[in-house]
Enzyme design. Sequence first.
Site, PDB file in Angstrom:
ATOM      1  N   CYS A   1      31.283  79.050   2.445  1.00  0.00           N
ATOM      2  CA  CYS A   1      31.741  78.375   1.223  1.00  0.00           C
ATOM      3  C   CYS A   1      32.022  79.369   0.105  1.00  0.00           C
ATOM      4  O   CYS A   1      32.908  79.153  -0.710  1.00  0.00           O
ATOM      5  CB  CYS A   1      30.723  77.345   0.773  1.00  0.00           C
ATOM      6  SG  CYS A   1      29.103  78.040   0.478  1.00  0.00           S
TER       7      CYS A   1
ATOM      8  N   GLU B   1      27.122  70.292  -2.612  1.00  0.00           N
ATOM      9  CA  GLU B   1      27.601  71.683  -2.460  1.00  0.00           C
ATOM     10  C   GLU B   1      28.853  71.587  -1.609  1.00  0.00           C
ATOM     11  O   GLU B   1      28.764  71.337  -0.412  1.00  0.00           O
ATOM     12  CB  GLU B   1      26.571  72.540  -1.716  1.00  0.00           C
ATOM     13  CG  GLU B   1      25.189  72.542  -2.308  1.00  0.00           C
ATOM     14  CD  GLU B   1      25.000  73.599  -3.359  1.00  0.00           C
ATOM     15  OE1 GLU B   1      26.008  74.203  -3.760  1.00  0.00           O
ATOM     16  OE2 GLU B   1      23.860  73.804  -3.777  1.00  0.00           O
TER      17      GLU B   1
ATOM     18  N   LYS C   1      20.547  64.632   8.637  1.00  0.00           N
ATOM     19  CA  LYS C   1      21.669  64.372   9.551  1.00  0.00           C
ATOM     20  C   LYS C   1      22.459  65.672   9.665  1.00  0.00           C
ATOM     21  O   LYS C   1      23.260  66.007   8.791  1.00  0.00           O
ATOM     22  CB  LYS C   1      22.538  63.248   8.969  1.00  0.00           C
ATOM     23  CG  LYS C   1      23.305  62.424  10.000  1.00  0.00           C
ATOM     24  CD  LYS C   1      24.227  63.199  10.878  1.00  0.00           C
ATOM     25  CE  LYS C   1      25.571  63.488  10.239  1.00  0.00           C
ATOM     26  NZ  LYS C   1      26.429  64.360  11.093  1.00  0.00           N
TER      27      LYS C   1
ATOM     28  N   GLU D   1      41.313  75.418   0.755  1.00  0.00           N
ATOM     29  CA  GLU D   1      40.225  76.095   1.455  1.00  0.00           C
ATOM     30  C   GLU D   1      40.573  76.155   2.936  1.00  0.00           C
ATOM     31  O   GLU D   1      40.701  75.126   3.592  1.00  0.00           O
ATOM     32  CB  GLU D   1      38.906  75.333   1.274  1.00  0.00           C
ATOM     33  CG  GLU D   1      37.743  76.073   1.899  1.00  0.00           C
ATOM     34  CD  GLU D   1      36.438  75.291   1.867  1.00  0.00           C
ATOM     35  OE1 GLU D   1      36.442  74.088   2.184  1.00  0.00           O
ATOM     36  OE2 GLU D   1      35.405  75.896   1.535  1.00  0.00           O
TER      37      GLU D   1
END
Length: 508
Positions: A303, A269, A194, A401
């Site tokens: 990331c 992750e 997906k 973040e």
Amino acid sequence: MSGATSFEQNHADARAHLARFATAPVGHLIGGVAVPSSSGETFTNHSPIDGAVLGTVAAGDRDDVHAAASCASTAFAAWNGIGGTGRRQVLHDLADLIEQRAQQIAVVESMDTGQPIRFMSTAALRGAENFRYFADMAPDVANGRSLPTAELVNYTTRRAIGPVGVITPWNTPFMLSTWKIAPALAAGCTVVHKPAEWSPLTASLLGELALEAGVPPGVLNVVHGFGHTAGRSLTEHPSIRAIAFVGESVTGSAIQAQAAPTLKRLHFELGGKNPVIVFADADLERALDAAVFMIFSLNGERCTSSSRLLVQSSIRVEFEDRLAARVRALRVGHPLDPATEIGPLIHPVHRDKVRGYVNGAVADGARVVVGGGDLVDATSNYVNPVVVLDASRTMAIARDEVFGPVLTVLPFDDEADAVALANDTEYGLAGYVWTSDSGRAHRVARDLDVGMVWVNSHNVRHLPTPFGGMKRSGIGRDGGDWSFDFYTETKNVAVAYGAHQIPRLGAV
Ligand code: NAD
């Protein structure tokens, strides 16, 4: 690093390769066939560059996921049955095709994500490398250990866990998905992928290339759609044995809850707020190169970006000045231009989030020395690279973040202060340490609460090494044999050498 082809050639290639997505809706790939959603629903896919419509895409839901999961279940026995040597050949053939189509993948990815072509060209090739690496390991996946005792020989074997779900984000979608799909297929698993709804196109290309390379129908399925529908259904489907997820930490929490009733194995992750720690004794020019590269490459939508720059107080002013000069010189532009270093952010919603953090930092009393107010164009997704100074350790800009081209600088006094500041976050993905003192390098690397540390280096990925994070940055590791641990079940077999003593309950 810069793209090998000209701006004009990249445009021509992009026009040619995007034409098919504009003329017919992008379907799911289920059982080797491109199909619309069973509901007939679609969503519109916009380019982040100018908002232009790239086409429409099937919006999957529970029924489409069920169809894909059923195909993945049916295809599992044969794909697992051809053995690691058979899979090695097919996956090398797929790597060959990815290399041949690398320019196609790169231009489509650039147009769909806004990522500069200079990085997407290499990302496509990295995808091929990932398939080759895990293809070569495929014949040995079942290998285990021998753990004998005096009375029994124990040996372990591994076998593929079954059909798995792979859910990926939008930042570097093609390359990221191959980190998951390559080891899963090499292990003998079948996959339902997906992809992210903001950058769906290269997932379809990968599915098509896999079929062309000889990956049997049903082994790699793609279901497009939104997280709360298609993604959620995949995490809840009883035939799907495991979910490999790359995305935001908050989504990881949601998936953990969604997957609980079917007791799925999960690999996450997630996000990061990664420190780059620069001591006064470091090679400052190289530290500057690495810090700028790690936050401003890939539009900061990365990331492992070095989004917090921790600088020793004694060199702070000098380092900040040099940093500001470099960041002012970054080239913001069209992602297909090989000279471009920073392209537009993925989506207006994400752009507003990034701009919101910068405005919030100013409101909180921090100082924006580069970028910020001078946006390229208030209506576009472009955000000029930003350097934030004088932030306190408690401000959102120093803790959350941001996932954009925004670097926050924080001073520290000594080694202990640097480690405390670096660890003062909910995240724990990567850390970067710059020092010429080798003892200090090892001490700081040991004490950082992160899954990966680079010393005197930017992020250089070596596929046999483990990739992943601590705390809210993830669960599990990718890379080398760690990937196979996730996609396989380990079985122990214990065989008696002879007539060892067995307790004789009930014996007379
Ligand atoms: P996201 O979590 O919003 O979405 C990721 C994927 O999850 C998408 O495909 C989305 O449709 C799907 N999804 C959303 N809700 C879901 C649900 N309830 N159930 C199942 N699927 C669902 O993340 P994003 O905004 O696409 O990506 C950015 C994030 O990804 C950042 O936090 C970044 O740090 C992280 N990331 C991490 C790594 C890593 O290796 N640690 C790598 C790249 C990106």
